[in-house]
Design an enzyme around this catalytic site. Structure first.
Site, PDB file in Angstrom:
ATOM      1  N   GLU A 238     -77.961  -6.957  17.526  1.00 43.85           N
ATOM      2  CA  GLU A 238     -76.971  -7.893  16.991  1.00 43.85           C
ATOM      3  C   GLU A 238     -77.283  -9.337  17.368  1.00 43.85           C
ATOM      4  O   GLU A 238     -76.438 -10.218  17.244  1.00 43.85           O
ATOM      5  CB  GLU A 238     -75.561  -7.509  17.464  1.00 43.85           C
ATOM      6  CG  GLU A 238     -75.137  -6.144  16.957  1.00 43.85           C
ATOM      7  CD  GLU A 238     -73.689  -5.806  17.276  1.00 43.85           C
ATOM      8  OE1 GLU A 238     -72.995  -6.633  17.895  1.00 43.85           O
ATOM      9  OE2 GLU A 238     -73.263  -4.696  16.909  1.00 43.85           O
ATOM     10  N   LYS A 370     -62.822  -1.718  11.564  1.00 40.88           N
ATOM     11  CA  LYS A 370     -64.105  -1.694  10.863  1.00 40.88           C
ATOM     12  C   LYS A 370     -63.905  -0.924   9.561  1.00 40.88           C
ATOM     13  O   LYS A 370     -63.707   0.301   9.600  1.00 40.88           O
ATOM     14  CB  LYS A 370     -65.142  -0.953  11.711  1.00 40.88           C
ATOM     15  CG  LYS A 370     -65.544  -1.655  13.006  1.00 40.88           C
ATOM     16  CD  LYS A 370     -66.374  -0.706  13.868  1.00 40.88           C
ATOM     17  CE  LYS A 370     -67.135  -1.422  14.961  1.00 40.88           C
ATOM     18  NZ  LYS A 370     -67.787  -0.478  15.904  1.00 40.88           N
TER      19      LYS A 370
HETATM   20  P1  PGA Z   1     -71.951  -0.008  16.055  1.00 43.32           P
HETATM   21  O1  PGA Z   1     -71.411  -0.737  17.346  1.00 43.32           O
HETATM   22  O2  PGA Z   1     -71.720  -0.854  14.864  1.00 43.32           O
HETATM   23  O3  PGA Z   1     -73.407   0.196  16.366  1.00 43.32           O
HETATM   24  O4  PGA Z   1     -71.228   1.318  15.970  1.00 43.32           O
HETATM   25  C1  PGA Z   1     -70.531  -1.803  17.314  1.00 43.32           C
HETATM   26  C2  PGA Z   1     -69.405  -1.581  18.301  1.00 43.32           C
HETATM   27  O5  PGA Z   1     -69.408  -0.590  19.044  1.00 43.32           O
HETATM   28  O6  PGA Z   1     -68.465  -2.358  18.340  1.00 43.32           O
HETATM   29 ZN    ZN Z   2     -67.430  -0.858  20.032  1.00 41.59          ZN
END
Ligand code: PGA
Ligand code: ZN
Length: 459
Positions: A238, A370
């Site tokens: 990231e 998400k």
């Molecule tokens: P991931 O991690 O998108 O790889 O699942 C992001 C998070 O855990 O916030």
């Molecule tokens: Zn997370």
């Protein structure tokens, strides 16, 4: 919301003009017709920030508006997330998405043709019904979410407003406090350190733009500190600095050092936010910290985190315990939830029912949102509605596999969640989102307020 047809019934000219992204930038509402009935839906395979295939959908409306969206992908996923449909087989590590794309081009396109893109609830209900499984395992959450988001973009374009305003109405003006990663770890950095995200927030910043300025200096100084130690080894998934540390705690100390070198008072101006992503560390209440050579039980983990909270200016901890360790999650929240944001990501997977259940048990006080954990915008929104009902805060979040898509920025502002987590302060797929938020803040002008979701002093 007033439709464009109400305001200006005569205009329906110039077909195929403008995605939502274009209308955001230009504020151009004059060229797209207001007829929001879906005329066509198609998908294409594009590539995410890890070079893996993902789904982009394009939704065209009868009035000529077009919306487009790309679905992200996680690497440290909760087991209760909606199903991401991958093809399996040898190509691209089994991660191809041609089946999901075929589902969009075929079944989904036929099922949503003629529906109104600006009736998100009805559109998403149709997608859910069509799939017919509780976790989108037939059509794929990546297929349904691409269409759900692209339709929202198309509807915003047809209404002649930016997506955040389409989603949140004319009054939406709360800019989210950004949570920005400085060091990446866990599954995003070959498990070089155990903790996944070492992030900062800026409790004393007065604007989103200022929070980015402060974070830019912290990020830069963190890089300089690593370089001076000979520990500068590039960046993680990231964009956070590669975590070449001797212990997990050394990363915390280094983050404090970077905040100070950037000229900020740790805990007052700039505080620490962690994502432990503890489900990645073990199962059944056992947590293995490989770098520290320790294995802890739930209480040991709680004790360690409470010690860190006492010793470092930590304002927020995400997934401090595993997704299967709800009792310990509640014990940690009881011990620290009055002075700390306790965030459920893998633990709550943007699920309204899980948010309510957690609240009843006193576990967590904040939900990470998400959209691809659920597969439609409406279901993700429902988790935020549930959070507000039970008094939880909310953070709209990207995934570790991202793209230039900036939908989540608009969701954070439109829903008024007050927080946004996008990854670090490097790499195009991250900066596209921070920069889009700057454009939104500029467009809001004097009406924009930066959310301050926790007390000014983190400790
Ligand atoms: P991931 O991690 O998108 O790889 O699942 C992001 C998070 O855990 O916030
Ligand atoms: Zn997370």
């Amino acid at each position: 919301m007033t439709t464009r047809a109400d305001r200006d019934p005569g205009r329906r000219s110039r077909k195929e003009r403008g995605t939502a992204a274009r209308s955001d930038r230009e504020g151009d509402s004059s060229s797209v017709g207001a007829d929001c009935r879906i005329s066509s839906v198609r998908a294409r395979r594009v590539w995410d920030s890890r070079g893996r295939p993902t789904v982009e959908a394009e939704v065209a409306l009868a009035g000529g508006a077009v919306g487009r969206a790309i679905v992200p992908a996680g690497a440290s996923k909760g087991s209760r997330e909606a199903h991401e449909l991958r093809d399996g087989g040898a190509a691209f590590g089994g991660l191809d998405v041609m089946r999901a794309i075929a589902n969009v081009d075929g079944e989904i396109a036929r099922a949503v043709a003629g529906l109104r893109a600006d009736d998100q609830a009805a559109l998403d209900a149709r997608l859910i019904e069509l799939d017919g499984t509780p976790t989108r395992s037939r059509l794929g959450a990546n297929a349904t979410l691409a269409v759900s988001m692209a339709a929202a973009h198309a509807a915003a374009a047809a209404h002649g407003v930016p997506l955040y305003e389409y989603v949140g109405g004319a009054g939406a003006a709360l800019m989210p406090m950004p949570q920005i990663q400085i060091f990446g770890g866990g599954a995003h950095a070959g498990r070089r350190v155990d903790i996944q995200d070492f992030m900062v927030v800026c409790p004393a910043a007065q604007s989103f733009a200022q929070a980015l300025e402060w974070t830019a200096e912290v990020y830069r100084h963190a890089g300089l500190v690593m370089a001076a130690r000979g520990a500068s080894l590039g960046v993680a998934d990231e964009g956070g600095w590669w975590p070449d540390f001797a212990s997990n705690e050394q990363a915390l100390a280094t983050l404090v050092e970077a905040i100070e070198r950037a000229g900020h008072v740790p805990g007052e101006q700039v505080a620490i936010a962690l994502d432990i992503a503890a489900s990645e560390l073990g199962r059944g209440g056992r947590y293995r910290l490989g770098l520290d050579g320790r294995e802890l039980d739930s209480d040991g983990m709680i004790e360690l985190l409470l010690r860190w909270v006492d010793a470092y200016p930590i304002a927020s901890i995400e997934d401090p315990l595993g997704e299967d360790d709800a009792d310990a999650f509640a014990r940690f929240t009881r011990a620290a939830g009055d002075r700390l944001q306790v965030v459920g990501d893998d633990f709550l997977v943007s699920d309204a029912a899980l948010v309510r259940r957690a609240a009843a048990a006193g576990a967590a006080n904040t939900v990470l949102l998400k959209p691809n954990q659920r597969g439609t915008l409406s279901e993700t929104r429902a988790a935020w509605d549930a959070a507000r009902e039970v008094g939880y805060a909310g953070i709209v979040s990207a995934r570790s596999g991202e793209s230039e898509d900036t939908t989540i920025v608009h969701l954070a502002v439109g829903w008024g969640t007050g927080q946004l987590k996008v990854g670090s302060f490097a790499r195009g797929e991250r900066m596209a989102k921070w920069n889009e938020a700057l454009r939104v803040e500029e467009r809001l002008g004097g009406r924009a307020t930066l959310a301050h979701p926790w007390p000014r002093r983190a400790r």
